[in-house]
Design a protein around this motif. Structure first.
Motif, PDB file in Angstrom:
ATOM      1  N   GLU A 185      -2.115   6.351   6.849  1.00  0.00           N
ATOM      2  CA  GLU A 185      -3.482   6.067   6.408  1.00  0.00           C
ATOM      3  C   GLU A 185      -4.303   7.336   6.202  1.00  0.00           C
ATOM      4  OE1 GLU A 185      -3.628   6.219  10.882  1.00  0.00           O
ATOM      5  OE2 GLU A 185      -2.235   5.413   9.372  1.00  0.00           O
ATOM      6  N   ASP A 227      -8.043  -8.855  -3.261  1.00  0.00           N
ATOM      7  CA  ASP A 227      -8.589  -9.249  -1.957  1.00  0.00           C
ATOM      8  C   ASP A 227      -7.783  -8.732  -0.769  1.00  0.00           C
ATOM      9  OD1 ASP A 227     -10.528 -10.642  -3.306  1.00  0.00           O
ATOM     10  OD2 ASP A 227      -9.570 -12.612  -3.065  1.00  0.00           O
ATOM     11  N   ALA A 228      -6.478  -8.546  -0.934  1.00  0.00           N
ATOM     12  CA  ALA A 228      -5.617  -8.252   0.221  1.00  0.00           C
ATOM     13  C   ALA A 228      -4.625  -7.147  -0.137  1.00  0.00           C
ATOM     14  CB  ALA A 228      -4.907  -9.522   0.683  1.00  0.00           C
ATOM     15  N   ALA A 229      -3.350  -7.490  -0.339  1.00  0.00           N
ATOM     16  CA  ALA A 229      -2.343  -6.486  -0.687  1.00  0.00           C
ATOM     17  C   ALA A 229      -1.226  -7.153  -1.492  1.00  0.00           C
ATOM     18  CB  ALA A 229      -1.767  -5.825   0.563  1.00  0.00           C
ATOM     19  N   THR A 271      -3.949  -0.778   5.762  1.00  0.00           N
ATOM     20  CA  THR A 271      -3.811  -1.447   7.067  1.00  0.00           C
ATOM     21  C   THR A 271      -2.356  -1.848   7.298  1.00  0.00           C
ATOM     22  OG1 THR A 271      -6.078  -2.280   6.961  1.00  0.00           O
ATOM     23  CG2 THR A 271      -4.564  -3.428   8.437  1.00  0.00           C
ATOM     24  N   VAL A 272      -1.733  -2.404   6.269  1.00  0.00           N
ATOM     25  CA  VAL A 272      -0.339  -2.834   6.378  1.00  0.00           C
ATOM     26  C   VAL A 272       0.573  -1.645   6.651  1.00  0.00           C
ATOM     27  CG1 VAL A 272       1.602  -3.773   5.067  1.00  0.00           C
ATOM     28  CG2 VAL A 272      -0.643  -4.867   4.922  1.00  0.00           C
ATOM     29  N   GLU A 274      -0.600  -9.979   5.127  1.00  0.00           N
ATOM     30  CA  GLU A 274      -1.531  -9.634   4.042  1.00  0.00           C
ATOM     31  C   GLU A 274      -0.842  -9.507   2.682  1.00  0.00           C
ATOM     32  OE1 GLU A 274      -2.736  -7.365   7.835  1.00  0.00           O
ATOM     33  OE2 GLU A 274      -0.886  -7.752   6.710  1.00  0.00           O
ATOM     34  N   GLN A 297      -6.143  -4.031   1.577  1.00  0.00           N
ATOM     35  CA  GLN A 297      -5.493  -4.079   2.887  1.00  0.00           C
ATOM     36  C   GLN A 297      -4.147  -3.338   2.909  1.00  0.00           C
ATOM     37  OE1 GLN A 297      -5.480  -8.039   4.631  1.00  0.00           O
ATOM     38  NE2 GLN A 297      -7.422  -8.545   3.639  1.00  0.00           N
TER      39      GLN A 297
END
Length: 391
Positions: free
Chosen positions: A173, A53-55, A163-164, A224, A160
């Protein structure tokens, strides 16, 4: 690509992040000769879900890092593997397989063309001493083999992750799957590739051991990111259909038996510009031909006797590694090499080897769990779709 558990009585080694793991409440276990975190207080299921879901931040510093340097490095390295090393462009990474003279897999690895005659290589922790000796013996006269024991390796995985890292290292990125380069993350010099072993988008980050704790704390300070242990790493890679060295592949399995045909580029295959020329080539190329014949509806089970497949249990019974597989007539046809209840797949999933006649998706077999048959169906891999970022 992962390291198998250690059974040695030798004192356990520690990664540069050992004290941080203990501080975070990790349960530490022996793995590949190191003391490694299997899970943190949140537990395996929560860690697995958080990565999806995230990192999630993984310490994979037990793995081996080295460089092969010199104008002949690519050509030399290519003699050890059935993959295309020479044509890999600078800035790109590829999956590779070290083979023995029988075509068995000594290790699976990742290698990156840094340009200017330098190839950066990551090998499995449990194999790194043997790998280094093997590479040195085979090609050490053709290039400079440079171990990197003073470096740590971290993996930031999940939707994510980019993004982090973009927040801490603007421009990172722009890397796409299997590319990378030198970066600074929060001012800390590092080398990052957009890759990993979870099926998720993410990055692997090589950093000097002295900077590893600072980098890990910086990443964990991001909202995250949470720390993830070996338990969730295992469930994530299995759902992604990725092999664990020592379980799903080893010196008794060839790349074709392991269904890793995709890792052998056309240039190294029969009829290719640089056909063969790697250990076990005659056997591996014959098995590739047999696999092609099988895909065309012809059978050549004598040359290719077994294949790695995905398996889904038709009852909610986890089927673990080492479980015997049989036909419904009671004939032994294979064995499970990895298996668990997939947290994201939400069903018992496994990988294993079956006789080639039973390897087609949809084929029904049975696993013998505590003396009782559990029906299973051969499945395509992965069990959870990959989400690599390809641009």
């Amino acid at each position: 690509m992962a390291a198998s558990a250690s059974s040695s009585d030798a004192p356990l080694l520690k990664t540069p992040l050992h004290d941080l793991h203990v501080e975070l409440g990790a349960r530490m276990v022996p793995f590949a000769g190191y003391s490694m975190p299997v899970q943190y207080p949140a537990g395996l299921m929560a860690e697995h879900k958080h990565t999806r879901d995230a990192a999630g931040l993984f310490d994979i510093s037990h793995m081996g890092q080295l460089r092969l340097v010199g104008p002949d490095a690519a050509a030399a390295f290519e003699t050890l593997m059935p993959v295309d090393v020479i044509d890999l462009a600078p800035g790109k990474q590829r999956y590779g397989l070290l083979l023995n003279d029988e075509g068995g897999i000594l290790d699976d690895l990742m290698f990156f063309n840094e340009g200017h005659g330098s190839i950066f290589v990551i090998v499995n922790g449990a194999c790194k001493v043997a790998d280094l000796a093997h590479i040195q013996q085979k090609i050490g006269a053709r290039c400079d083999v440079q171990p990197m024991p003073d470096h740590a390796l971290l993996a930031l995985q999940g939707p994510q992750a980019a993004t982090v890292l973009a927040r801490l290292s603007p421009g990172i990125e722009r890397f796409v799957f299997m590319t990378g380069g030198a970066v600074k993350i929060g001012g800390i010099p590092a080398f990052a590739t957009r890759s990993g072993y979870t099926g998720e988008d993410g990055f692997e980050i090589s950093v000097a051991g002295k900077d590893a704790d600072a980098l890990a704390r910086l990443l964990l300070a991001q909202p995250e990111v949470k720390p993830i242990g070996l338990g969730a790493r295992n469930s994530l890679r299995l759902e992604a259909g990725l092999c664990l060295y020592g379980n799903d592949i080893d010196t008794t399995t060839t790349p074709v038996e392991a269904s890793l045909n995709w890792a052998i580029q056309k240039v190294r295959r029969t009829g290719g510009a640089r056909e063969g020329g790697f250990p076990g080539a005659a056997k591996v190329l014959a098995q590739l031909a047999a696999a092609t014949a099988g895909a065309a509806g012809r059978t050549d089970h004598d040359t290719l006797k077994r294949k790695r497949v995905g398996l889904v249990a038709l009852e909610r019974v986890p089927v673990r590694d080492g479980t015997l597989l049989q036909s419904f007539e009671g004939r032994d046809i294979g064995i499970v090499t990895s298996g668990l209840l997939g947290p994201t797949a939400d069903r018992p999933v496994a990988m294993g080897y079956v006789a080639t006649a039973f390897s087609e998706p949809g084929t029904r077999v049975q696993a013998i769990v505590r003396g009782k048959p559990v029906p299973m169906e051969v499945s395509t891999l992965p069990f959870v779709p990959a989400r690599y970022y390809r641009g």
